[in-house]
Scaffold this active site. Structure first.
Site, mmCIF file in Angstrom:
data_model
loop_
_atom_site.group_PDB
_atom_site.id
_atom_site.type_symbol
_atom_site.label_atom_id
_atom_site.label_comp_id
_atom_site.label_asym_id
_atom_site.label_seq_id
_atom_site.Cartn_x
_atom_site.Cartn_y
_atom_site.Cartn_z
ATOM 1 N N LYS A 1 1.276 -1.626 0.304
ATOM 2 C CA LYS A 1 -0.252 -0.011 0.048
ATOM 3 C C LYS A 1 0.875 1.204 -0.410
ATOM 4 C CE LYS A 1 -3.629 0.785 2.406
ATOM 5 N NZ LYS A 1 -5.076 1.025 3.597
HETATM 6 C C1 E4P Z 1 -8.329 1.368 4.248
HETATM 7 O O1 E4P Z 1 -7.007 0.946 3.540
HETATM 8 C C2 E4P Z 1 -7.636 2.495 5.041
HETATM 9 O O2 E4P Z 1 -6.582 2.994 5.149
HETATM 10 C C3 E4P Z 1 -8.933 2.683 5.534
HETATM 11 O O3 E4P Z 1 -10.542 2.833 5.594
HETATM 12 C C4 E4P Z 1 -9.452 4.369 6.510
HETATM 13 O O4 E4P Z 1 -10.039 4.316 7.277
HETATM 14 P P1 E4P Z 1 -10.980 5.617 8.611
HETATM 15 O O5 E4P Z 1 -11.137 6.734 7.247
HETATM 16 O O6 E4P Z 1 -12.122 5.472 9.136
HETATM 17 O O7 E4P Z 1 -9.625 5.569 9.180
#
Ligand code: E4P
Length: 240
Positions: free
Chosen positions: A87
């Site tokens: 990522k």
């Molecule tokens: C996943 O890939 C993201 O990092 C995550 O869904 C972010 O979620 P949040 O905005 O609730 O922290």
């Protein structure tokens, strides 16, 4: 649409996996910190433990913000397990790193995407997944779901192989709308996925089926377990 679980908590991943509806996991540095995973060895071991719980697709995020650092970290993360998807944040260096890593055959997930333009750049660089953040857009009075619709349309028009991975999902309606709008994947916290199971009419219907069955099967051995289940359901309904 595939479902990923958005957590670094091993028990939640195990439980979600046992429900049979989860296709992968997404993590981020905040979620890893929440589990109190400290230091490179512990982080590596934790990712490996997650990989051992699922069939495929574990997003592990780089911490470096410069190109060299991202590719070094990305390659190390990819070596942990074939299930790892690296990522990378949507920055200039991030897009460069996505291009490099995808040329090396390493799957990538471009995170922190808030516009269709950013999603186009990620796709051009060869990202396997792009993660638009619905909830965080809604938080600032922007139309999070509209972003999913637009990216899905653009990707379809240009026949992109990059998959739309809807992220920052806060509730069950987000999940349902993602499926309607053509997201390839939606990643959500455990409670949101679990929330899809619930409907009071399901509970009431099951309690009635069991009660009708019991009425004519009174005294049969098997009814004891059914009675217990009915009582639990009735308590659940009473609690509301
Ligand atoms: C996943 O890939 C993201 O990092 C995550 O869904 C972010 O979620 P949040 O905005 O609730 O922290």
């Amino acid at each position: 649409m595939q479902f990923f679980i958005d957590t670094a908590n091993l028990s939640e991943i195990e439980e979600a996996q046992a429900m049979g509806v989860v296709d992968g996991v997404t993590t981020n540095p905040s979620l890893m910190a929440k589990e109190n995973i400290i230091g490179p060895d512990a982080i590596k071991a934790h990712y490996k433990a997650i990989c051992n719980l699922v069939y495929d697709n574990v997003s592990a995020e780089v911490i470096a913000t410069d190109f060299e650092g991202m590719i070094k970290e990305g390659r190390a993360l990819a070596k942990i397990d074939d299930k790892i998807v690296v990522k990378v944040p949507m920055t200039k260096d991030g897009v460069k790193a996505i291009k490099y890593l995808s040329n090396q055959g390493i799957r990538t997930n471009c995170t922190l995407v808030f516009t269709t333009g950013q999603a186009i750049l990620a796709a051009k660089a060869g990202a396997s997944y792009v993660s638009p953040f619905i909830g965080r857009m809604d938080d600032i009075s922007h139309h999070g779901m509209g972003l999913i619709t637009q990216i899905a349309q653009v990707y379809q028009t240009f026949e992109c192989t990059t998959k739309v991975l809807a992220a920052s999902i806060r509730h069950t309606m987000h999940l349902i709308r993602c499926a309607e709008e053509g997201a390839d994947v939606a990643t959500a916290p455990f409670q949101v996925i679990e929330g899809l199971f619930n409907h009071p009419m399901t509970d009431i219907g099951l309690a009635r089926f069991l009660s009708d069955f019991n009425e004519v099967n009174e005294g049969e051995e098997s009814t004891e377990a059914l009675k217990a289940e009915k009582n639990t359901l009735e308590e659940k309904i009473a609690i509301g």
